[in-house]
Design a protein around this motif. Sequence first.
Motif, mmCIF file in Angstrom:
data_model
loop_
_atom_site.group_PDB
_atom_site.id
_atom_site.type_symbol
_atom_site.label_atom_id
_atom_site.label_comp_id
_atom_site.label_asym_id
_atom_site.label_seq_id
_atom_site.Cartn_x
_atom_site.Cartn_y
_atom_site.Cartn_z
ATOM 1 N N LYS A 109 0.803 -1.223 0.000
ATOM 2 C CA LYS A 109 0.000 0.000 0.000
ATOM 3 C C LYS A 109 0.839 1.278 0.000
ATOM 4 N N ASN A 111 3.028 4.201 -1.326
ATOM 5 C CA ASN A 111 3.208 4.844 -2.618
ATOM 6 C C ASN A 111 4.504 5.641 -2.689
ATOM 7 N N THR A 112 4.705 6.504 -1.704
ATOM 8 C CA THR A 112 5.825 7.428 -1.732
ATOM 9 C C THR A 112 6.519 7.455 -0.377
ATOM 10 N N SER A 133 0.611 6.508 1.790
ATOM 11 C CA SER A 133 0.039 5.201 1.479
ATOM 12 C C SER A 133 -1.284 5.365 0.751
ATOM 13 N N ALA A 134 -1.743 4.277 0.173
ATOM 14 C CA ALA A 134 -3.008 4.285 -0.552
ATOM 15 C C ALA A 134 -4.177 4.108 0.410
ATOM 16 N N SER A 163 6.625 -4.787 -4.942
ATOM 17 C CA SER A 163 6.064 -4.592 -6.281
ATOM 18 C C SER A 163 6.479 -5.719 -7.219
#
Length: 174
Positions: A109, A111-112, A133-134, A163
């Motif tokens: 989850k 993202n950055t 996070s998402a 990923s």
Amino acid sequence: MTIPDHHLTEGERRVRSFHPHWRTLAGPFAALVLIAAASGAGLWLVPGTWEYAGYARIAVCAVALGLLTVWSFVPYLQWKNTGYVLTTHRFTISTGVLNKSTDEIPMAKLNTVSSDQTLLERLLGCGTLTVESAGERGQLVLRDIPKIQEVRGDLFRLLEDASDDEQDADPASR
């Protein structure tokens, strides 16, 4: 502070466990020294011949104990009971002395990941880590992370591994 081994999922391993940087204790330590010095001076300055000297010394000790509790002991307990655990599957943040709060962000989850450091933080090797996070919380800002560049590097490696695992599991990506 850490996740017990029996709470780890199958194939999950602990990569890093840590507290916030020790610099967060600089203020409470300075308060400890100042309160101890001030209370010692206060006890010394109470005249021994004064009829209420015993009460005055008890009052000085009570005030010093109260200030030490609020400005030194509680911040130390907060520091000691704040823990970050980075595993191959998740990033866990636990806080709380009496009430425990735990946030877990699955690697899939995230993202950055970004970091910021002031000059002083660069000299001390700590910094601010921002994790996006998402999930419903979105962006999480974590201050005074020790060895910030190593933590950031570990997070990037784990993100890349997560990923890769996701792509290997997805038959549509082939």
